[in-house]
Design an enzyme around this catalytic site. Structure first.
Site, PDB file in Angstrom:
ATOM      1  N   GLY A 177       4.954 -10.145   4.028  1.00 37.53           N
ATOM      2  CA  GLY A 177       5.689 -10.061   5.278  1.00 37.53           C
ATOM      3  C   GLY A 177       4.998 -10.842   6.383  1.00 37.53           C
TER       4      GLY A 177
ATOM      5  CD  GLN B  21      -1.828  -8.837   4.544  1.00 38.08           C
ATOM      6  OE1 GLN B  21      -2.627  -7.929   4.675  1.00 38.08           O
ATOM      7  NE2 GLN B  21      -0.583  -8.625   4.157  1.00 38.08           N
TER       8      GLN B  21
ATOM      9  CG  MET C 107      -1.912  -1.200   1.120  1.00 35.31           C
ATOM     10  SD  MET C 107      -3.420  -0.975   2.022  1.00 35.31           S
ATOM     11  CE  MET C 107      -2.797  -0.832   3.684  1.00 35.31           C
ATOM     12  N   GLY C 108       2.155   1.081  -0.332  1.00 33.92           N
ATOM     13  CA  GLY C 108       3.043   2.240  -0.472  1.00 33.92           C
ATOM     14  C   GLY C 108       3.589   2.727   0.854  1.00 33.92           C
TER      15      GLY C 108
ATOM     16  CG  HIS D 152       6.962  -2.008   1.982  1.00 34.05           C
ATOM     17  ND1 HIS D 152       6.859  -0.793   2.635  1.00 34.05           N
ATOM     18  CD2 HIS D 152       5.755  -2.604   2.136  1.00 34.05           C
ATOM     19  CE1 HIS D 152       5.654  -0.661   3.142  1.00 34.05           C
ATOM     20  NE2 HIS D 152       4.956  -1.747   2.864  1.00 34.05           N
TER      21      HIS D 152
END
Ligand code: AMP
Length: 267
Positions: A137, A143, A19-20, A26
């Protein structure tokens, strides 16, 4: 089109959905994808469907131009920044996947609808990009379990790979939301990691340790939504240390208006 031609040339594609507001966590996923695949696609899309709180969605940090610089620096092949209509066209139908336990407990309990939104976007992005491998991650452990199971159940031909959490020197897990913390708050938040380390204390029953860790976070001034010690296989609670071969401490806290999650795996 471009990816299709690379695929036709026999190139393997690694995919890192984000999501930036990119950070070293990341970038660790991108680097691993670069090691394992010929082409790496990083997606930046703040997915409205996974936010159960409109204020959280509005406040989510958006830093696309500096993100692109970071991606160039690690030699990421493609940066994919779709808009909402690319991801969710008018005739869009979400995949049909539900996970009773993981959708309803821990994060699922505190963020109703969150995992449905996550599976919806990940399945759609995998459909667009068609990667050989996708990298996630373990910082977002629940998730990761949801996505791994959804990809299997939905028969999606992408290998799901989970990678270790990257931390600040203080122990605080890197997160895009850390950008919303003041310097003092970020220092305070390092107590989360100390509480997680404390969870590996088998001299008492897991529920006693959970309570000690919960209290440690509350006493530091963090509003603690949960602190649980669970089986690492399925995030179900354990009563005794021998109930699971490997276990995980998972927690979510609020520090003023910022919600942070973290976990630590033990075996
Ligand atoms: P996000 O942009 O927060 O949706 O995260 C995109 C991906 O980066 C997810 O797979 C996250 O689990 C992963 N990620 C976020 N923070 C970290 C971290 N500190 N270490 C490793 N991976 C992370």
């Amino acid at each position: 089109m471009y990816l299709k031609s690379l695929k036709n040339q026999g190139k393997t594609i690694g995919f890192v959905p984000t999501m930036g507001a990119l950070h070293k966590g990341h970038l660790s996923l991108i680097k691993m994808a670069k090691n394992q695949c010929d082409v790496v696609v990083c997606c930046i899309f703040v997915n409205p469907k996974q936010f159960n709180d409109a204020v959280d969605f509005d406040r989510y940090p958006r830093t696309v131009s500096s993100d692109i610089e970071k991606l160039k620096a690690v030699d990421c092949t493609v940066c994919f920044t779709p808009d909402k209509d690319d991801v969710y066209p008018e005739n869009f139908t979400p995949v049909n996947y539900y996970n009773d336990y993981l959708f309803e407990n821990l994060e699922g309990n505190f963020r109703p609808g969150h995992f449905k939104g996550v599976v919806t976007v990940v399945a759609r992005l995998l459909e667009i990009v068609q990667p050989d491998k996708a990298y996630f991650g373990l910082k977002d452990y629940q998730q990761y379990l949801v996505i791994k199971d959804a990809v299997t159940q939905l028969n999606i031909k992408t290998e799901v790979i989970g990678l270790a959490t990257v931390r600040e020197p203080s122990g605080l897990a890197m997160s895009s939301r850390n950008a919303l913390l003041s310097k003092e708050e970020a220092e305070l938040a390092s107590v989360i990691y100390r509480a997680l380390l404390l969870a590996n204390n088998k001299s008492e029953l897991p529920e006693v340790i959970e309570k000690q860790c919960f209290d440690m976070l509350e006493n530091a001034g963090l509003k603690t939504e949960y602190f649980n010690i669970c089986s690492a296989d399925n995030l179900k609670p354990i009563k005794n240390w021998t109930d699971a071969e490997s276990y995980i401490a998972v927690t979510a806290v609020k520090l003023n208006r910022v919600r942070l999650i973290d976990n630590l795996l033990f075996s």
